[in-house]
Design a protein around this motif. Sequence first.
Motif, mmCIF file in Angstrom:
data_model
loop_
_atom_site.group_PDB
_atom_site.id
_atom_site.type_symbol
_atom_site.label_atom_id
_atom_site.label_comp_id
_atom_site.label_asym_id
_atom_site.label_seq_id
_atom_site.Cartn_x
_atom_site.Cartn_y
_atom_site.Cartn_z
ATOM 1 N N UNK A 37 -1.479 46.825 23.683
ATOM 2 C CA UNK A 37 -2.749 46.529 24.343
ATOM 3 C C UNK A 37 -2.754 45.137 24.969
ATOM 4 N N UNK A 38 -1.691 44.333 24.733
ATOM 5 C CA UNK A 38 -1.566 43.057 25.448
ATOM 6 C C UNK A 38 -1.388 43.301 26.949
ATOM 7 N N UNK A 39 -0.951 44.489 27.296
ATOM 8 C CA UNK A 39 -0.920 44.909 28.702
ATOM 9 C C UNK A 39 -2.157 45.771 28.924
ATOM 10 N N UNK A 40 -3.051 45.287 29.792
ATOM 11 C CA UNK A 40 -4.302 46.035 30.012
ATOM 12 C C UNK A 40 -4.007 47.384 30.649
ATOM 13 N N UNK A 41 -3.198 47.312 31.685
ATOM 14 C CA UNK A 41 -2.763 48.506 32.412
ATOM 15 C C UNK A 41 -1.710 48.065 33.397
ATOM 16 N N UNK A 42 -1.220 48.967 34.203
ATOM 17 C CA UNK A 42 -0.282 48.643 35.273
ATOM 18 C C UNK A 42 -0.987 48.860 36.605
ATOM 19 N N UNK A 43 -0.499 48.167 37.626
ATOM 20 C CA UNK A 43 -1.048 48.318 38.974
ATOM 21 C C UNK A 43 0.100 48.473 39.950
ATOM 22 N N UNK A 44 -0.186 49.030 41.113
ATOM 23 C CA UNK A 44 0.840 49.228 42.125
ATOM 24 C C UNK A 44 1.327 47.880 42.636
ATOM 25 N N UNK A 45 2.642 47.757 42.860
ATOM 26 C CA UNK A 45 3.182 46.515 43.417
ATOM 27 C C UNK A 45 3.106 46.503 44.938
ATOM 28 N N UNK A 46 3.023 47.670 45.542
ATOM 29 C CA UNK A 46 3.050 47.748 47.002
ATOM 30 C C UNK A 46 4.456 47.876 47.561
ATOM 31 N N UNK A 47 5.464 47.817 46.678
ATOM 32 C CA UNK A 47 6.844 47.997 47.135
ATOM 33 C C UNK A 47 7.047 49.457 47.566
ATOM 34 N N UNK A 48 8.074 49.699 48.362
ATOM 35 C CA UNK A 48 8.410 51.101 48.671
ATOM 36 C C UNK A 48 8.743 51.857 47.385
ATOM 37 N N UNK A 49 8.459 53.149 47.360
ATOM 38 C CA UNK A 49 8.780 53.963 46.186
ATOM 39 C C UNK A 49 10.283 53.952 45.924
ATOM 40 N N UNK A 50 10.647 54.031 44.645
ATOM 41 C CA UNK A 50 12.056 54.161 44.273
ATOM 42 C C UNK A 50 12.504 55.590 44.591
ATOM 43 N N UNK A 51 13.755 55.762 44.990
ATOM 44 C CA UNK A 51 14.245 57.122 45.257
ATOM 45 C C UNK A 51 14.323 57.924 43.954
ATOM 46 N N UNK A 52 14.223 59.220 44.070
ATOM 47 C CA UNK A 52 14.250 60.087 42.879
ATOM 48 C C UNK A 52 15.514 59.856 42.059
ATOM 49 N N UNK A 53 16.627 59.597 42.721
ATOM 50 C CA UNK A 53 17.895 59.399 42.008
ATOM 51 C C UNK A 53 17.795 58.233 41.014
ATOM 52 N N UNK A 54 16.932 57.273 41.294
ATOM 53 C CA UNK A 54 16.807 56.102 40.411
ATOM 54 C C UNK A 54 16.170 56.463 39.076
#
Length: 168
Positions: free
Chosen positions: A146-163
Amino acid sequence: MSAPPDERPPVTVLQAPVRLDYTVTAGHHLSTYLRALADRKIVGGRCPECHKVYLPARGACPTCGVPADAPVEVADQGTVTTFCVIRIPFDAAPFPPPYVAVAILLDGADMPIFHLVRGIEPDAARMGMRVRAVWVPDDQLGPTLASIRWFEATGEPDAPFEAIASHL
Ligand SMILES: [Zn+2]
């Protein structure tokens, strides 16, 4: 003497509120992981044979059977591997639905962690999305995820499925 037959229809729904309080003894590896969270760090353990990084560290790598506990700090950002949009309200829900629960492969880790993503429309959630942790203020940090409230989008391009294909 047996009871007379009951002509009423059978009971098909029963409301039974349940509460369960329990105590977890974290143990050595989980304690290391939790204490690091209080310092804004995410620490896993590396297997010396297959080199996979587990979160938290494990007493034994399930593949190699040796301790996977060489400490490794991983990033507090990563890639969404899978997700689920919660649309049904329930008492313990952290937010009013809809909201997005995700599995995140943090950069440097081989096992996803589970958390929430906020700040996006539920229909925008997708595999491969890059996200970063939103930590609580310093005075609220503790040995808990709970020290991490949540995650948010970075705005970077999506990682490829292979990753993420081998981490689902
Ligand atoms: Zn291994």
